[in-house]
Design a protein around this motif. Structure first.
Motif, PDB file in Angstrom:
ATOM      1  N   ASP A  74       0.860  -1.182   0.000  1.00  0.00           N
ATOM      2  CA  ASP A  74       0.000   0.000   0.000  1.00  0.00           C
ATOM      3  C   ASP A  74       0.893   1.227   0.000  1.00  0.00           C
ATOM      4  O   ASP A  74       2.121   1.104  -0.061  1.00  0.00           O
ATOM      5  N   ASP A  75       0.306   2.411   0.077  1.00  0.00           N
ATOM      6  CA  ASP A  75       1.085   3.641   0.155  1.00  0.00           C
ATOM      7  C   ASP A  75       0.210   4.724   0.746  1.00  0.00           C
ATOM      8  O   ASP A  75      -0.946   4.472   1.121  1.00  0.00           O
ATOM      9  N   LEU A  76       0.748   5.944   0.837  1.00  0.00           N
ATOM     10  CA  LEU A  76       0.040   7.021   1.520  1.00  0.00           C
ATOM     11  C   LEU A  76      -0.640   8.016   0.591  1.00  0.00           C
ATOM     12  O   LEU A  76      -1.481   8.799   1.042  1.00  0.00           O
ATOM     13  N   LEU A  77      -0.301   8.014  -0.685  1.00  0.00           N
ATOM     14  CA  LEU A  77      -0.847   9.022  -1.586  1.00  0.00           C
ATOM     15  C   LEU A  77      -2.314   8.741  -1.904  1.00  0.00           C
ATOM     16  O   LEU A  77      -2.718   7.591  -2.093  1.00  0.00           O
ATOM     17  N   THR A  78      -3.093   9.819  -1.973  1.00  0.00           N
ATOM     18  CA  THR A  78      -4.500   9.692  -2.351  1.00  0.00           C
ATOM     19  C   THR A  78      -4.633   9.160  -3.769  1.00  0.00           C
ATOM     20  O   THR A  78      -5.460   8.292  -4.055  1.00  0.00           O
ATOM     21  N   GLU A  79      -3.805   9.679  -4.664  1.00  0.00           N
ATOM     22  CA  GLU A  79      -3.796   9.237  -6.067  1.00  0.00           C
ATOM     23  C   GLU A  79      -2.494   8.508  -6.342  1.00  0.00           C
ATOM     24  O   GLU A  79      -1.434   9.133  -6.408  1.00  0.00           O
ATOM     25  N   PRO A  80      -2.523   7.184  -6.483  1.00  0.00           N
ATOM     26  CA  PRO A  80      -1.290   6.419  -6.674  1.00  0.00           C
ATOM     27  C   PRO A  80      -0.544   6.819  -7.942  1.00  0.00           C
ATOM     28  O   PRO A  80      -1.143   7.251  -8.934  1.00  0.00           O
ATOM     29  N   LEU A  81       0.771   6.647  -7.908  1.00  0.00           N
ATOM     30  CA  LEU A  81       1.577   6.851  -9.104  1.00  0.00           C
ATOM     31  C   LEU A  81       1.330   5.714 -10.087  1.00  0.00           C
ATOM     32  O   LEU A  81       1.058   4.583  -9.693  1.00  0.00           O
ATOM     33  N   THR A  82       1.450   6.024 -11.359  1.00  0.00           N
ATOM     34  CA  THR A  82       1.276   5.004 -12.394  1.00  0.00           C
ATOM     35  C   THR A  82       2.420   5.078 -13.397  1.00  0.00           C
ATOM     36  O   THR A  82       2.829   6.169 -13.807  1.00  0.00           O
ATOM     37  N   ILE A  83       2.928   3.915 -13.754  1.00  0.00           N
ATOM     38  CA  ILE A  83       3.972   3.807 -14.778  1.00  0.00           C
ATOM     39  C   ILE A  83       3.319   3.336 -16.061  1.00  0.00           C
ATOM     40  O   ILE A  83       2.671   2.286 -16.086  1.00  0.00           O
ATOM     41  N   GLU A  84       3.475   4.093 -17.123  1.00  0.00           N
ATOM     42  CA  GLU A  84       2.869   3.766 -18.409  1.00  0.00           C
ATOM     43  C   GLU A  84       3.914   3.884 -19.510  1.00  0.00           C
ATOM     44  O   GLU A  84       4.659   4.863 -19.558  1.00  0.00           O
ATOM     45  N   ASP A  94      -0.610  14.676  -2.054  1.00  0.00           N
ATOM     46  CA  ASP A  94      -1.881  14.667  -1.336  1.00  0.00           C
ATOM     47  C   ASP A  94      -1.944  13.366  -0.538  1.00  0.00           C
ATOM     48  O   ASP A  94      -2.108  12.289  -1.103  1.00  0.00           O
ATOM     49  N   ILE A  95      -1.774  13.473   0.781  1.00  0.00           N
ATOM     50  CA  ILE A  95      -1.738  12.302   1.648  1.00  0.00           C
ATOM     51  C   ILE A  95      -3.156  11.869   2.008  1.00  0.00           C
ATOM     52  O   ILE A  95      -3.991  12.689   2.399  1.00  0.00           O
ATOM     53  N   ASP A  96      -3.427  10.565   1.880  1.00  0.00           N
ATOM     54  CA  ASP A  96      -4.719  10.010   2.266  1.00  0.00           C
ATOM     55  C   ASP A  96      -4.765   9.914   3.791  1.00  0.00           C
ATOM     56  O   ASP A  96      -3.999   9.143   4.388  1.00  0.00           O
ATOM     57  N   PRO A  97      -5.637  10.664   4.464  1.00  0.00           N
ATOM     58  CA  PRO A  97      -5.642  10.666   5.933  1.00  0.00           C
ATOM     59  C   PRO A  97      -5.994   9.311   6.539  1.00  0.00           C
ATOM     60  O   PRO A  97      -5.485   8.964   7.616  1.00  0.00           O
ATOM     61  N   ASP A  98      -6.844   8.551   5.880  1.00  0.00           N
ATOM     62  CA  ASP A  98      -7.214   7.239   6.403  1.00  0.00           C
ATOM     63  C   ASP A  98      -6.031   6.275   6.352  1.00  0.00           C
ATOM     64  O   ASP A  98      -5.802   5.493   7.293  1.00  0.00           O
ATOM     65  N   LYS A  99      -5.287   6.318   5.247  1.00  0.00           N
ATOM     66  CA  LYS A  99      -4.115   5.443   5.140  1.00  0.00           C
ATOM     67  C   LYS A  99      -3.032   5.853   6.141  1.00  0.00           C
ATOM     68  O   LYS A  99      -2.379   4.998   6.750  1.00  0.00           O
ATOM     69  N   LEU A 100      -2.850   7.150   6.315  1.00  0.00           N
ATOM     70  CA  LEU A 100      -1.858   7.606   7.284  1.00  0.00           C
ATOM     71  C   LEU A 100      -2.246   7.141   8.687  1.00  0.00           C
ATOM     72  O   LEU A 100      -1.392   6.671   9.458  1.00  0.00           O
TER      73      LEU A 100
END
Length: 367
Positions: A329-339, A354-360
């Motif tokens: 998992d990770d902390l960002l609200t919008e995950p990084l994507t490799i394309e 933008d840190i996801d408060p629930d994940k943090l």
């Protein structure tokens, strides 16, 4: 933009599979989220990944040095006073990732205040980088399967292969298997994490001479001064200094002493300010650089690509930007994507974090 507070939040996120290499291994991302708050309400964010087997830092030491030593020295300074901030931080030796996180958080504040991306402030050369994936210790067939999965799923065609095991022949066999499976167009380079002696490194490089390696990195210990010089003098593969060149002064020593012919830049240990100093030194000396990876999460990877894409020299080679994909998992609200084998910088002001408060809340270790 005066600094009002510095917040440190330790968090831990497991890896799906550990990354193993000569100097250690990582099973869980036990990192520290660093937030610098200003009196104006701006918040700069960065990530400090401790690597005790390399720099001597731990999650606990990063929190302690920032909370007890660094923060009292920089409260009340403006985010624009970066030189004064570094002057005060450098009164304390070591602690590179703690210092780097504060530096990158300040750059995040500057970008937000200016309404510009940090990558744009740093240089704005391009908006993306090609991605290199690190392949850790495993049986040769497993290393091949991982590389093929990243090629087929994400379009990655550059691979950094962890070596340094004994006997060295098993790593030679793994690299040969990777070349045969991936074909001549894939870019391969090796990283020993100081695991071999100079003579083992020389034998391994001779036996891999037909594999078209792009780079070789830290094959033997940094304190083996004569051995490293002897090794570099006889190899035609550009030799990268990484753990042995963590500051601009170290870069000077390694390059002018003949112990390296290329440099790995890691924003996690030199921030943006120190990384620019290293980069400009390398450019002045005509030395190639690569963007390295501190086994960062998505936040740290975002910082790496922001710096790497900002400059012509760092954008030339693929950056080590994919190992966050091995985390659960990770902390960002919008995950990084490799394309298509590339990773883009984030749009918007600052670093675009933008840190996801629930994940943090789920992964933080201080509550």
């Amino acid at each position: 933009m005066k600094i009002a507070a510095v917040e440190t939040i330790p968090f831990a996120i497991p890896f799906r599979k550990p990354l193993r290499f000569a100097s250690g291994g990582v099973h869980t991302a036990e990192h520290v989220l660093v937030r610098v708050h200003t009196e104006d309400g701006l918040i700069g964010t960065a990530e400090a990944p401790p690597r005790p087997y390399t720099y001597g830092e731990t999650q606990e030491s990063i929190v302690a040095v920032i909370d007890k030593i660094f923060t009292p020295q920089i409260l009340g300074l403006s985010a624009l006073e970066r030189e004064t901030v570094h002057d005060r931080l450098d009164r304390t030796v070591g602690n590179p990732t703690a210092k780097a996180a504060i530096d990158m958080a300040l750059w995040d504040i500057l970008g937000q205040a200016a309404g510009m991306s940090v990558s744009g402030l740093l240089g704005g050369f391009t908006d993306r980088m090609r991605v290199s994936h690190m392949v850790g210790f495993a049986p040769a067939e497993a290393m091949v399967a991982e590389a093929e999965r990243f090629r087929d799923t994400y379009g990655v065609t550059t691979f950094k292969v962890k070596v340094g095991r004994r006997p060295y022949t098993q790593d030679v066999e793994a690299c040969r298997a990777l070349r045969e499976a991936l074909g001549p167009d894939a870019e391969l380079y090796i990283d020993g994490n100081r695991g071999w002696t100079a003579s083992e490194s020389a034998r391994a490089l001779r036996e891999m001479a037909d594999l078209g390696l792009v780079f070789a990195e830290e094959l033997c210990p940094a304190d083996d001064v004569l051995g490293r010089r002897w090794l570099v003098a006889q190899t035609t593969v550009p030799f990268i200094a990484d753990e042995s060149a963590t500051r601009a002064a170290d870069v000077t020593r390694e390059l002018l002493g003949g112990s390296a012919t290329a440099i790995s830049i890691k924003t996690a240990r030199t921030g943006f300010t120190g990384s620019q100093r290293v980069l400009h030194e390398c450019e002045g000396l005509g030395v190639e650089v690569v963007m390295g990876n501190q086994i960062d999460g998505q936040l740290g990877t975002l910082c790496t690509v922001a710096f790497g894409a900002a400059h012509r020299t760092t954008a030339r080679y693929a950056g080590e930007l994919s190992n966050f994909l091995d985390m659960t998992d990770d902390l960002l609200t919008e995950p990084l994507t490799i394309e298509a084998g590339t990773l883009r910088i984030r749009e918007g002001a600052g670093l675009g974090i933008d840190i996801d408060p629930d994940k943090l809340a789920r992964y933080r270790q201080d509550r």
